[in-house]
Design a protein around this motif. Structure first.
Motif, mmCIF file in Angstrom:
data_model
loop_
_atom_site.group_PDB
_atom_site.id
_atom_site.type_symbol
_atom_site.label_atom_id
_atom_site.label_comp_id
_atom_site.label_asym_id
_atom_site.label_seq_id
_atom_site.Cartn_x
_atom_site.Cartn_y
_atom_site.Cartn_z
ATOM 1 N N SER A 90 -10.091 8.791 5.236
ATOM 2 C CA SER A 90 -9.942 10.179 5.675
ATOM 3 C C SER A 90 -10.430 10.259 7.121
ATOM 4 O O SER A 90 -11.548 9.899 7.421
ATOM 5 N N VAL A 111 0.384 3.689 -3.126
ATOM 6 C CA VAL A 111 -0.420 4.877 -2.867
ATOM 7 C C VAL A 111 0.431 6.113 -2.580
ATOM 8 O O VAL A 111 0.171 7.188 -3.119
ATOM 9 N N ARG A 152 -6.149 18.388 -0.655
ATOM 10 C CA ARG A 152 -7.406 17.767 -1.094
ATOM 11 C C ARG A 152 -7.155 16.632 -2.072
ATOM 12 O O ARG A 152 -7.771 15.570 -1.971
ATOM 13 N N THR A 190 -7.919 7.897 -0.092
ATOM 14 C CA THR A 190 -9.191 7.227 0.205
ATOM 15 C C THR A 190 -9.673 6.363 -0.953
ATOM 16 O O THR A 190 -10.323 5.347 -0.733
ATOM 17 N N SER A 191 -9.336 6.726 -2.171
ATOM 18 C CA SER A 191 -9.759 5.908 -3.312
ATOM 19 C C SER A 191 -8.950 4.623 -3.419
ATOM 20 O O SER A 191 -9.349 3.694 -4.105
ATOM 21 N N LEU A 192 -7.825 4.560 -2.698
ATOM 22 C CA LEU A 192 -6.946 3.395 -2.788
ATOM 23 C C LEU A 192 -6.783 2.663 -1.455
ATOM 24 O O LEU A 192 -5.736 2.092 -1.176
ATOM 25 N N TRP A 215 0.826 -1.205 0.000
ATOM 26 C CA TRP A 215 0.000 0.000 0.000
ATOM 27 C C TRP A 215 0.866 1.263 0.000
ATOM 28 O O TRP A 215 0.618 2.180 -0.780
ATOM 29 N N LYS A 243 -7.973 12.597 -1.483
ATOM 30 C CA LYS A 243 -8.841 11.895 -2.431
ATOM 31 C C LYS A 243 -8.148 10.635 -2.953
ATOM 32 O O LYS A 243 -8.756 9.563 -3.040
ATOM 33 N N GLN A 244 -6.865 10.750 -3.292
ATOM 34 C CA GLN A 244 -6.104 9.609 -3.785
ATOM 35 C C GLN A 244 -6.007 8.517 -2.721
ATOM 36 O O GLN A 244 -6.243 7.346 -2.993
#
Length: 128
Positions: free
Chosen positions: A95, A26, A82, A89-91, A22, A86-87
């Protein structure tokens, strides 16, 4: 007086391989060295010089508890808080503090947790 020098902060993982993967995928950490004989430990670094170590919690004799209540946090700086949140949490991250703007001091801040719940704070370059 002892002269201390910076070293990597250590994260003890329940899923060593998963957490190393991860951070590589990420947050773009690169594995700089890895130990898998007797214990599992990876030294990792970003191009900007942030260094962490990830070890197996079980092999180190540690039972992770409620990581969201940690008293030690890792903090990083990024150009776009921001976008980073976003990156993350999408992976697979979460948050734990939405991106917010501090009008008084003119900076963005927020926070996230990795898939095992280890908390990070994120700020932009204007943070005092």
């Amino acid at each position: 007086m002892h002269n201390i020098r910076p070293r990597e902060s250590i994260i003890l993982a329940e899923d060593f391989e998963g957490l190393v993967r991860w951070y590589r995928e990420v947050l773009v950490f690169k594995v700089t060295s890895i130990f898998e004989d007797g214990f599992h430990f990876a030294n990792m670094a970003t191009e900007s010089g942030i260094r962490i170590g990830i070890g197996s919690a079980k092999e180190m004799g540690v039972e992770p508890r409620d990581r969201a209540r940690a008293t030690v946090l890792l903090q990083v700086e990024t150009e776009d808080v921001r976008a980073l949140l976003k990156q993350v949490t999408s992976l697979g991250g979460a948050s734990n503090m939405p991106a917010s703007y501090n009008k008084t001091d003119d900076f963005w801040f927020g926070g996230f947790a990795d898939p095992e719940g280890n908390p990070w704070w994120v700020v932009d370059k204007n943070c005092p």
